[in-house]
Design an enzyme around this catalytic site. Structure first.
Site: not given
Ligand code: IMP
Length: 430
Positions: A13, A40, A224
């Protein structure tokens, strides 16, 4: 450099989506090589926000995207993502999305096992994303997985799937107390998936070899972060793939000497989602402020991210493991308004100073961060387009991160939008 990699230098992130999106402008092909839809990436283009989980972020630049053999693919998620992007005018041509024939499929039983096992772990849960990532990698290593090449084989696929579903159902129901997955439904769904995705399936190693040999610029997009790497991260609170740059070779089928420049992504502070060690975590109002000002909620699960000060031990570890040539520092703007900002320079473990992350689970819990304090700034940063536009203390902060990690900055991000970026060095040109 024809090949550039963007790798998370913390616990994921770090803002890779935005940086990949910017660098993809200079690339001819964008590739993912590990992880799955546990990643994501939030992309803000104009006033629109798009979150991609599986398809490389470079898709918004209209570049061909490759999902390498090291990725575990939930085909239903992939179809949904592809169709949503198509509806917005991306991926108009089937050729723009390529999936390795050696990539493993995440099947319904993998998701069911992931969730059932986390429930069984109770308080000792890893905090997985529940997407079936771990169980799929387990099957890969146990030589019990199903790959795209298998899905495309009309003769052998139904029996292979029946055998797998029967065995997994036994594990699910007898050991995990879960509910059995009906084979007929899975088979029907898989056949629909095959019809929808077959056109994208290729030998991606051959494709990338040709692309690199002809001088095309390839961008490898990590998922990741280094501290979630299954070998080098905070085991067992890690993901189930190798996230470091070395995984590009195995996960994309590209030899190590083809990988040119490696860019390490880090936030100007630190976050992590899920359980596990986090030495610089702030459980006070400073942590709450970082979470609020940085909108620190997971792009995949929406979970609040834990927040803390920048940890130079972690990023030095990432520099060593990935061979970082440059840093992309994101969210510097979130630190605006802090009077003093702390940076962890080393740890103290049982009265001794240490400079690298220990492996032992108990030892990691005992480390105490050694902090250096730097003066903050109060000016907004979003209009800065060069380091000279930054207030003196923000410049000094960026310099401190470089000095403490031994890695120069290639890029500093001062806001979510593409233009809110200070690009110091284009890795495709270095
Ligand atoms: P899994 O990858 O779903 O098995 O989850 C294992 C651990 O990795 C959990 O702590 C997750 O929260 C974390 N994780 C997985 N993917 C990401 C990511 O893209 N960003 C941050 N953390 C992640």
């Amino acid at each position: 450099m024809p090949a550039v990699a963007v790798i998370g230098a913390q616990w994921g992130d770090e803002g890779k989506g935005k940086v990949v999106d910017i660098l993809a402008e200079h690339a001819d092909v964008v590739v993912r090589f590990q992880g799955g839809n546990n990643a994501g990436h939030t992309l803000v283009v104009g006033d629109e926000t798009t979150i991609v989980h599986l398809i490389p972020s470079g898709v918004l630049q209209g570049k061909p995207c490759v999902i390498g053999n090291g990725v575990v693919v939930d085909p239903w998620v992939l179809i949904e993502e592809r169709d949503a992007l198509r509806a917005r005018g991306f991926l108009a041509d089937d050729d723009q999305l390529k999936i390795s024939d050696r990539a493993h499929l995440i099947l319904p039983y993998h998701r069911a096992i992931d969730v059932a096992r986390e429930t069984m772990r109770g308080g000792a849960a890893i905090g997985t994303t529940g997407r079936g990532i771990g169980p799929t990698y387990e099957d890969k290593m146990a030589r019990d997985g199903i790959r795209f090449a298998d899905l495309l084989d009309e003769q052998t696929f139904p029996d292979m799937l029946r055998d797998a579903v029967e065995r997994k159902n036994r594990y699910l129901t007898e050991l995990l107390g879960g509910t059995a997955i009906p084979f007929d439904n899975v088979l029907d769904d898989c056949l629909r998936v095959r019809d929808a995705l077959a056109v994208h399936v290729i030998d991606s190693s051959v494709f990338l070899d040709k692309a690199l040999a002809s001088g095309r610029r390839v961008l490898f997009e990590g998922g990741q972060g280094t501290m979630l790497d299954v070998d080098h991260g905070t085991y067992p609170f890690v993901t189930s793939s190798n996230t470091v740059s070395g995984a590009i070779s195995t996960g994309a089928g590209v030899a190590p000497d083809r990988i040119g420049t490696v860019v390490g992504m880090c936030k100007a502070y630190t976050t992590r989602v899920g359980a596990g060690p986090f030495p610089t975590e702030l459980l006070d109002e400073d942590g709450a402020r970082l979470q609020k000002d940085g909108s620190e909620f997971g792009a995949t699960t929406g979970r609040p991210r834990r927040c803390g000060w920048f940890d130079a031990v972690v990023v030095r570890q990432a520099a060593r493991l990935n061979g970082l040539h440059g840093l992309a520092v994101t969210k510097l703007d979130v630190l605006t308004g802090f009077e003093k900002i702390r940076v962890c320079t080393a740890y103290e473990l049982d009265g001794k100073r240490i400079d690298s992350f220990p492996a032992g689970r108990a030892a990691v819990e005992r480390v105490r961060p050694v902090y250096e304090e730097l003066p903050g700034w109060s000016e907004q940063l979003d209009r800065a387009r060069s380091l000279d536009d930054l207030p003196k203390n923000a410049r000094r902060y960026v310099q401190a991160l470089e000095d403490l990690t031994g890695v120069p900055s290639f890029l500093v991000s001062v806001g979510a939008r593409r233009r809110e970026t200070i690009l110091l060095r284009n890795p495709f040109a270095s």
